[in-house]
Design a protein around this motif. Structure first.
Motif, PDB file in Angstrom:
ATOM      1  N   LEU A 198      -5.554  -2.789  10.072  1.00 20.72           N
ATOM      2  CA  LEU A 198      -5.396  -3.600   8.847  1.00 20.72           C
ATOM      3  C   LEU A 198      -4.268  -3.002   8.000  1.00 20.72           C
ATOM      4  O   LEU A 198      -4.213  -1.788   7.804  1.00 20.72           O
ATOM      5  CB  LEU A 198      -6.694  -3.569   8.029  1.00 20.72           C
ATOM      6  CG  LEU A 198      -7.829  -4.458   8.517  1.00 20.72           C
ATOM      7  CD1 LEU A 198      -9.139  -4.031   7.841  1.00 20.72           C
ATOM      8  CD2 LEU A 198      -7.526  -5.916   8.216  1.00 20.72           C
ATOM      9  N   PRO A 199      -3.380  -3.855   7.483  1.00 23.30           N
ATOM     10  CA  PRO A 199      -2.291  -3.288   6.680  1.00 23.30           C
ATOM     11  C   PRO A 199      -2.758  -2.870   5.291  1.00 23.30           C
ATOM     12  O   PRO A 199      -3.676  -3.484   4.734  1.00 23.30           O
ATOM     13  CB  PRO A 199      -1.296  -4.452   6.585  1.00 23.30           C
ATOM     14  CG  PRO A 199      -2.121  -5.682   6.790  1.00 23.30           C
ATOM     15  CD  PRO A 199      -3.283  -5.304   7.661  1.00 23.30           C
ATOM     16  N   ASP A 200      -2.122  -1.852   4.747  1.00 24.57           N
ATOM     17  CA  ASP A 200      -2.411  -1.457   3.363  1.00 24.57           C
ATOM     18  C   ASP A 200      -2.169  -2.651   2.451  1.00 24.57           C
ATOM     19  O   ASP A 200      -1.201  -3.382   2.627  1.00 24.57           O
ATOM     20  CB  ASP A 200      -1.462  -0.321   2.940  1.00 24.57           C
ATOM     21  CG  ASP A 200      -2.081   1.042   3.220  1.00 24.57           C
ATOM     22  OD1 ASP A 200      -3.263   1.099   3.597  1.00 24.57           O
ATOM     23  OD2 ASP A 200      -1.370   2.049   3.064  1.00 24.57           O
ATOM     24  N   ALA A 203      -3.941  -5.395   2.172  1.00 24.58           N
ATOM     25  CA  ALA A 203      -4.602  -6.645   2.576  1.00 24.58           C
ATOM     26  C   ALA A 203      -5.912  -6.781   1.814  1.00 24.58           C
ATOM     27  O   ALA A 203      -6.682  -5.817   1.732  1.00 24.58           O
ATOM     28  CB  ALA A 203      -4.881  -6.623   4.073  1.00 24.58           C
ATOM     29  N   GLU A 204      -6.165  -7.961   1.261  1.00 23.73           N
ATOM     30  CA  GLU A 204      -7.418  -8.141   0.521  1.00 23.73           C
ATOM     31  C   GLU A 204      -8.560  -8.400   1.504  1.00 23.73           C
ATOM     32  O   GLU A 204      -8.432  -9.231   2.412  1.00 23.73           O
ATOM     33  CB  GLU A 204      -7.291  -9.299  -0.458  1.00 23.73           C
ATOM     34  CG  GLU A 204      -8.465  -9.318  -1.412  1.00 23.73           C
ATOM     35  CD  GLU A 204      -8.377 -10.396  -2.472  1.00 23.73           C
ATOM     36  OE1 GLU A 204      -8.220 -11.572  -2.098  1.00 23.73           O
ATOM     37  OE2 GLU A 204      -8.499 -10.051  -3.659  1.00 23.73           O
ATOM     38  N   VAL A 205      -9.665  -7.668   1.346  1.00 24.22           N
ATOM     39  CA  VAL A 205     -10.792  -7.842   2.268  1.00 24.22           C
ATOM     40  C   VAL A 205     -12.112  -7.912   1.499  1.00 24.22           C
ATOM     41  O   VAL A 205     -12.218  -7.435   0.367  1.00 24.22           O
ATOM     42  CB  VAL A 205     -10.889  -6.678   3.290  1.00 24.22           C
ATOM     43  CG1 VAL A 205      -9.701  -6.659   4.229  1.00 24.22           C
ATOM     44  CG2 VAL A 205     -11.037  -5.330   2.590  1.00 24.22           C
ATOM     45  N   GLU A 239     -11.160 -10.569   6.367  1.00 15.93           N
ATOM     46  CA  GLU A 239      -9.813 -10.582   5.783  1.00 15.93           C
ATOM     47  C   GLU A 239      -9.619 -11.893   5.044  1.00 15.93           C
ATOM     48  O   GLU A 239     -10.205 -12.920   5.422  1.00 15.93           O
ATOM     49  CB  GLU A 239      -8.813 -10.510   6.941  1.00 15.93           C
ATOM     50  CG  GLU A 239      -7.811  -9.417   6.797  1.00 15.93           C
ATOM     51  CD  GLU A 239      -6.786  -9.441   7.914  1.00 15.93           C
ATOM     52  OE1 GLU A 239      -7.151  -9.719   9.070  1.00 15.93           O
ATOM     53  OE2 GLU A 239      -5.610  -9.178   7.608  1.00 15.93           O
ATOM     54  N   GLU A 240      -8.806 -11.909   4.027  1.00 16.04           N
ATOM     55  CA  GLU A 240      -8.536 -13.097   3.206  1.00 16.04           C
ATOM     56  C   GLU A 240      -9.830 -13.797   2.781  1.00 16.04           C
ATOM     57  O   GLU A 240     -10.118 -14.918   3.202  1.00 16.04           O
ATOM     58  CB  GLU A 240      -7.642 -14.086   3.966  1.00 16.04           C
ATOM     59  CG  GLU A 240      -6.267 -13.540   4.251  1.00 16.04           C
ATOM     60  CD  GLU A 240      -5.463 -14.470   5.153  1.00 16.04           C
ATOM     61  OE1 GLU A 240      -5.751 -15.681   5.168  1.00 16.04           O
ATOM     62  OE2 GLU A 240      -4.573 -13.975   5.834  1.00 16.04           O
ATOM     63  N   PRO A 265      -8.402  -4.451  -2.141  1.00 18.06           N
ATOM     64  CA  PRO A 265      -7.302  -4.218  -1.199  1.00 18.06           C
ATOM     65  C   PRO A 265      -7.570  -3.000  -0.314  1.00 18.06           C
ATOM     66  O   PRO A 265      -8.183  -2.041  -0.755  1.00 18.06           O
ATOM     67  CB  PRO A 265      -6.107  -3.944  -2.125  1.00 18.06           C
ATOM     68  CG  PRO A 265      -6.722  -3.373  -3.366  1.00 18.06           C
ATOM     69  CD  PRO A 265      -8.097  -3.971  -3.511  1.00 18.06           C
TER      70      PRO A 265
END
Ligand code: PEP
Ligand code: MG
Length: 566
Positions: free
Chosen positions: A209-211, A213-215, A226-227, A17
């Motif tokens: 990118l938001p805190d 977010a899985e990358v 992302e995702e 994340p």
């Protein structure tokens, strides 16, 4: 799902994340007054509460940390409760200033006072300023500045990192570093490699990118996805296998046909040197002595210096240790040696040139080196940074001889030194290519600037030609005009890129020095090619039209890179 492309600077494939590095805390406006309806008592109580919250948070982080990080956090926590800081702020609030402005000004005076006291106290001056930002952030209800505290692992995303941020960077929770700014030779990149963290720099857009977010981050390809899907998950799993395979590095650098290329470490002090020896380094190819004294505002004594140098020498008994004399200036100012007001510090009085403006410092450093070398079993070589002419090389060699140091050398990081390597090598015993600066000067592109990252890569054919000229210069100078009669190493970040390392060997470079964490990957790739193949790859890179063409042509011929995820 969005993909981001930057420059890969440290290999590794991980998923985690995002945690954004909070923006720096801005200064409250000068003269900012207490808001209407807020009393002096209320504002003072609020400030005390914020200071206590900052203290408690730092203290609990210190309890979880270890080593240097723990000490830094403990010292900073104490500052948050400093009576001089809080009393000074209280007085300013009583005069009508807002509590944010009051603590800002009070901290500035405490910091200045500590700075003027010198020594240990001066080193605390930056802690006060750190604490001030934290207290103001707390008063504003913003996230605390610096690396986010977290018990669970995350991918750190930032505009850029300052060397000071790394004291609290815990490699056990930071999975990877991704920055929107910074270049491939920036200190963020150097730090990431030394910690063995996958890293991507100069990746525009990642700040949004938001805190949470899985990358997926690929530190070799320079991508952030992302995702992440199945493909990314299996790539990350495969990297774990590579990492354990690389852990088997046997400490020897050689091509497939047995051409030996000693693999050495870049270190900044005894701690790094001990770690490098454990990771299998064959010696030290660059000891950045200025790193021992970055915080000092007075010249360290000969005794202090000798002790610091000996710590490094003792980690490599019987092995080669190449020490570089103080490289102060530009991105590494040393208050006792450099002029902070220079208009153009990268082109200013830095490195060896400080001998012009501060005569005596270099001589005393050489004396300290000789003293430490005498007490140790290491094979000590000494080189000067930022040499531009054969005259400078000759002067440095005679200073070394005067101090009883037998193996003088120079760094080749200014294009003029590469172009006149034959003349320079007539004066000294060896050269080491500092490709970070050589690239910045050849391309006229500040190594710290993200937007110039594409120019600032040692894959630039212009830089590779300068490397070849330097190696040829050494060969011309040699007894039988034999290639590499005098050793020419590379100690810039280029040596840590396994594909480029092969090219450098093909260009005639004799040793490679890098952060110890990169040794295993470079050794693994080097042993898959013969010297003749490395020479062919060097020709391929030299004849490419662009840096990217050179890199992809060479990588295309080294499938082992893809297999290992490097
Ligand atoms: C270089 O310039 O390549 C080098 C090794 O020196 P530094 O990164 O310390 O400037
Ligand atoms: Mg340099």
């Amino acid at each position: 799902m969005q993909n981001f492309q930057g420059v890969g600077v440290s290999p590794g494939r991980v998923i985690g994340p995002v945690r954004q590095m909070p923006k720096p805390v801005s200064e409250p406006p000068a003269g900012e007054q207490l808001p209407d309806g807020v009393s002096v008592e209320e504002a003072t109580a609020e400030l005390k509460q914020a200071a206590t919250a900052v203290h408690d948070e730092l203290k609990s982080r210190a309890e979880r940390a270890s080593g240097d990080g723990k000490a830094v956090l403990e010292a900073t926590a104490l500052m948050a409760r400093d009576t001089m800081l809080l009393k000074g702020a209280g007085k300013l609030i009583a005069k009508g200033l807002s509590n944010q402005r009051a603590v800002w000004e009070s901290a500035a005076s405490v910091s200045e006072m500590l700075h003027n006291l010198g020594g240990y106290m001066a080193e605390r001056a930056t802690d006060v300023l750190d604490v001030r930002s934290r207290i103001v952030a707390e008063l504003r209800g913003q996230a605390a500045p610096g690396i986010p505290a977290s018990a669970t692992p995350f991918v750190l995303v930032a505009e850029d990192l300052a060397p000071a941020d790394t004291a609290t960077l815990d490699p056990a929770v930071v999975l990877a570093l991704v920055t929107s700014g910074g270049g491939p030779q920036s200190h963020t990149a150097i730090i990431a490699r030394s910690l063995g963290l996958p890293a991507v720099v100069a990746a525009p857009g990642v700040d949004d990118l938001p805190d949470g977010a899985e990358v997926y981050v690929d530190g070799a390809a320079g991508t952030l996805v992302e995702e992440p899907g199945d493909a990314e998950r299996s790539a990350a799993a495969a990297w774990e296998e590579t990492a354990s395979l690389l852990a088997d590095f046997d400490g020897q650098g050689t091509t497939a046909d047995g051409h030996l290329v000693p693999l050495l470490a870049n270190v900044g002090g005894a701690k790094d040197a001990v770690a490098a020896a454990e990771l299998g380094a064959e010696g030290v190819g660059l000891f950045r002595t200025e790193f021992c004294f970055l915080e000092r505002d007075s010249e360290p004594t000969v005794d202090e210096q000798a002790a610091a140098y000996q710590g490094v020498f003792d980690a490599f008994p019987g092995k080669k240790v190449v020490l570089r004399t103080l490289d102060a200036g530009a991105d590494k100012p040393l208050p006792f040696l450099t002029d902070a007001t220079e208009p153009n510090p990268a082109l200013g009085v830095r490195g060896y040139r400080t001998d012009l403006t501060s005569p005596g410092v270099l001589q005393r450093q050489l004396e300290a080196i000789a003293r430490a070398a005498e007490q140790s079993e290491a094979d000590v070589w000494v080189m000067a940074p930022m040499i531009s002419t054969a005259d400078e090389a000759a002067k440095f060699a005679s200073m070394c001889a005067g101090a009883g140091l037998k193996t003088p050398g120079v760094m080749v990081e200014v294009p003029s030194a590469a172009l006149t390597a034959d003349a320079i090598l007539r004066e000294v015993s060896f050269a080491s290519l500092g490709t970070n600066d050589l690239t910045q000067y050849a391309m006229a592109a500040d190594r710290q600037l993200g937007p110039l990252a594409a120019l600032n890569t040692p894959w630039q054919p212009a830089v590779l030609r300068l490397v070849r000229l330097s190696a040829e210069g050494a060969a011309t100078e040699g007894a039988a005009a034999e290639r590499n009669a005098k050793p020419v190493g590379v100690c810039g970040e280029a040596a840590a890129d396994p594909a480029l390392a092969v090219v450098l060997v093909g260009l005639g470079v004799t040793t490679l020095s890098m952060t110890a964490r990169s040794l295993a990957a470079v050794a693994a790739v080097l042993k898959t090619v013969t010297l003749a193949q490395a020479q062919e790859l060097a020709e391929l890179a030299l004849s490419a039209r662009t840096a990217e063409d050179a890199r992809s042509a060479v990588r295309g011929k080294l499938p082992v890179l893809e297999d290992l995820g490097l």
